[in-house]
Design a protein around this motif. Structure first.
Motif, PDB file in Angstrom:
ATOM      1  N   ARG A  14      57.590 -30.546  33.053  1.00  0.00           N
ATOM      2  CA  ARG A  14      59.212 -30.826  33.478  1.00  0.00           C
ATOM      3  C   ARG A  14      59.527 -29.670  34.512  1.00  0.00           C
ATOM      4  NH1 ARG A  14      63.185 -34.329  31.082  1.00  0.00           N
ATOM      5  NH2 ARG A  14      65.143 -33.669  32.260  1.00  0.00           N
ATOM      6  N   LYS A  15      59.269 -28.479  34.220  1.00  0.00           N
ATOM      7  CA  LYS A  15      59.783 -27.552  35.740  1.00  0.00           C
ATOM      8  C   LYS A  15      58.847 -27.853  36.882  1.00  0.00           C
ATOM      9  CE  LYS A  15      61.304 -24.114  32.191  1.00  0.00           C
ATOM     10  NZ  LYS A  15      61.163 -22.699  31.608  1.00  0.00           N
ATOM     11  N   GLN A  16      57.698 -27.993  36.894  1.00  0.00           N
ATOM     12  CA  GLN A  16      56.911 -27.959  37.931  1.00  0.00           C
ATOM     13  C   GLN A  16      56.743 -29.474  38.684  1.00  0.00           C
ATOM     14  OE1 GLN A  16      52.957 -26.883  36.857  1.00  0.00           O
ATOM     15  NE2 GLN A  16      53.243 -24.748  36.882  1.00  0.00           N
ATOM     16  N   ASN A  17      57.147 -30.443  37.944  1.00  0.00           N
ATOM     17  CA  ASN A  17      56.855 -31.855  38.342  1.00  0.00           C
ATOM     18  C   ASN A  17      57.802 -32.829  38.436  1.00  0.00           C
ATOM     19  OD1 ASN A  17      53.555 -31.274  36.957  1.00  0.00           O
ATOM     20  ND2 ASN A  17      53.772 -31.226  39.275  1.00  0.00           N
ATOM     21  N   LEU A  18      58.991 -32.525  37.827  1.00  0.00           N
ATOM     22  CA  LEU A  18      60.029 -33.385  37.881  1.00  0.00           C
ATOM     23  C   LEU A  18      61.247 -32.864  38.703  1.00  0.00           C
ATOM     24  CD1 LEU A  18      60.321 -34.856  34.083  1.00  0.00           C
ATOM     25  CD2 LEU A  18      60.011 -35.968  36.292  1.00  0.00           C
ATOM     26  N   SER A  19      62.052 -33.466  39.312  1.00  0.00           N
ATOM     27  CA  SER A  19      63.127 -33.029  40.300  1.00  0.00           C
ATOM     28  C   SER A  19      64.062 -31.742  39.387  1.00  0.00           C
ATOM     29  CB  SER A  19      64.003 -34.121  40.534  1.00  0.00           C
ATOM     30  OG  SER A  19      65.183 -33.392  41.393  1.00  0.00           O
ATOM     31  N   PRO A  20      64.342 -30.866  39.855  1.00  0.00           N
ATOM     32  CA  PRO A  20      65.227 -29.899  39.102  1.00  0.00           C
ATOM     33  C   PRO A  20      66.819 -30.405  39.039  1.00  0.00           C
ATOM     34  CG  PRO A  20      64.776 -29.214  41.502  1.00  0.00           C
ATOM     35  CD  PRO A  20      63.828 -30.267  41.119  1.00  0.00           C
TER      36      PRO A  20
END
Length: 506
Positions: free
Chosen positions: A62-68
């Motif tokens: 989630r932290k690496q690959n989804l938009s913040p």
């Protein structure tokens, strides 16, 4: 009402005046009058085994690959695994009562068996063709949908989201009227797309790029937080604690807000306007309601300027207000355009714009095309949702259970100084939290979050909204029961008690 002094006094609105040792006595009284262990109602559904990635890996992806920009709720984000009607289950099998319904989207219940069966049947039959061909489900659906709307609202354009629907409504208003200026309320939310963002008037959704050309905000007629408001202003079983001296059939607050609307028309827009958009009850802003006659008078003023009136039913539609199927009906008005999404598909991505033949024809002068809008699968799901609302009696349930919840939350408002307002209609409820009732200043974010987290830890998921994120939003699937509602109120009460204890310990 007398208010106790001392460290507990500002938070607790009932009881006797302070005397020596009263802080300890007050805590003992509160604890003895309430059980801190709310018992969750039974559920005859068991979730399947969670078989995907471990929680920590999910969090890393989630932290690496989804938009913040895709924020998560809670200090430790929930990893949800399965849903059943009003219940959600996390990856470890914990059960939660869902009072937010996927942001007011799950209208008839998570994985409702009727909706699931209809979707599964259509999946094996025909997924997609686009509207260059006819397919049975779109005609069947729009006939069923328009039968629920008054004349002349009989022409439907299907899209995939509320932002798309409001984009299209803006476009149609300008095409039809040949005017440009649109008026919207401060505090309104009508979507996050670049076009609809002009109508959205909540600062946290605004980005540092140009948007909103031709969109003019006007004062929100908020009878709790606004400059005017009284004891009988809104269409709700629970009114504000503000006093008023209005005579029967007269609302001075309404008159003042109408004058502000007239002032916007006189100073901020051209003489001829494209239209006005409003949610019958503001959703993201925390179930804000207007004075009873306001929309009717505003619609008349807009039409006198050549504009059309748009009702954004994305959150209020499909029986959620209980007394009526559409929110605009509670105001005694018939809009020129109605936009709808969220509950229309019970979580399936679909939305609609419904308007008059004359306004719809303005879009037919040139091509306008939506690839996925009105696809066979969406129309079958939408039709099944309408059937479930009718067959399961969900509009009536919204009224009955919503009435119960409103009145119970109002009792808590009368007890706790930090509950400034309880409002809403049916299963669209807002609980606005304040430092104290006199100032109406928003409860600090840290304290809001602590109450919110406590509710989650006790098994209840609740939303938040408002300009300052100061309002708890209660908008569950419409299948919720009175027993569930009682549990939710008990949990919220317990969370408030814990807040009292934290404050007293400082």
């Amino acid at each position: 009402m007398a208010r106790a002094l001392g460290r507990l006094g500002p938070l607790w609105a009932g009881g006797r005046r302070r005397h020596p040792g009263s802080d300890t006595l007050r805590q003992q009284e509160l604890k003895s009058s309430f059980s801190m262990q709310a018992k969750m109602p039974p559920c005859d559904f068991s979730p399947g085994k969670y078989e995907s990635y471990p929680y920590e890996r999910m969090l890393k992806i989630r932290k690496q690959n989804l938009s913040p920009s895709l924020v998560t709720y809670y200090k430790k984000p929930l990893l949800l695994h399965q849903g059943h009607m009003q219940w959600l289950f996390d990856y470890e099998g914990r059960r939660y009562l869902d009072l937010f319904a996927g942001i007011v989207t799950v209208s008839v219940g998570h994985c409702h068996p009727k909706i699931t069966a209809a979707a599964q049947k259509q999946l094996g039959h025909l997924w997609h063709t686009t509207n260059i061909y006819m397919h049975p489900s779109i005609q069947e659906y729009v006939e069923k949908l328009t039968a629920l709307l008054p004349d002349p609202l009989k022409v439907v354009y299907l899209t995939n989201s509320g932002s798309e629907a409001n984009d299209l409504a803006m476009f149609m208003a300008r095409l039809y009227t040949r005017n440009f200026d649109l008026i919207c309320f401060r505090g309104g939310y009508h979507g996050g797309s670049p076009y609809a963002l002009g109508l959205t008037s909540i600062g946290s959704y605004k980005h540092g790029v140009a948007n909103g050309f031709g969109c003019q905000t006007t004062m929100l007629p908020d009878v709790f937080r606004g400059p005017w408001g009284g004891s009988y202003c809104r269409d709700s079983l629970v009114q504000t604690i503000r006093k008023c001296s209005c005579s029967q059939g007269c609302c001075e607050a309404n008159d003042q807000y109408v004058e502000q609307f007239k002032d916007t028309l006189s100073t901020c827009v051209t003489k001829a306007i494209a239209g006005f958009i409003a949610e019958p009850i503001q959703g993201v802003n925390g179930a804000v309601q207007y004075p009873k006659r306001f929309l009717k008078e505003a619609f008349q003023l807009v039409r006198e300027r050549g504009g059309i009136c748009i009702a954004d039913e994305v959150q209020t539609g499909f029986g959620r207000t209980g007394s009526h199927f559409w929110g605009f009906q509670t105001h005694g008005v018939v809009p020129d355009v109605v936009t709808m999404a969220k509950g229309i598909g019970n979580g399936f991505p679909m939305a609609a714009v419904v308007t008059t033949p004359e306004i719809a024809n303005s879009l037919a002068q040139n091509l306008h095309f939506n690839t996925f809008g009105g696809n066979p699968l969406a129309c079958v799901v939408g039709s099944a949702v309408l059937d479930a609302i009718a067959e399961d009696g969900l509009q009536k349930n919204s009224e009955e259970v919503g009435t119960y919840m409103l009145l119970e939350f109002a009792k808590l408002r009368d007890k706790f100084e930090i509950i400034g307002d309880v409002r809403g209609k049916g299963l669209m409820i807002g609980i606005e939290m304040v430092k104290n009732k006199d100032s109406r200043q928003p409860l600090p974010a840290e304290e809001m979050s602590q109450i919110w987290e406590d509710c989650k830890d006790m098994g209840v998921l609740i939303g938040r909204g408002g300009i300052y994120s100061q309002t708890f939003r209660v908008k569950p699937p419409m299948c919720i029961t009175k027993q569930d509602a009682a549990f939710a109120v008990e949990v919220f009460h317990a969370a408030l008690m814990r807040h009292l204890e934290r404050t007293a310990a400082k």
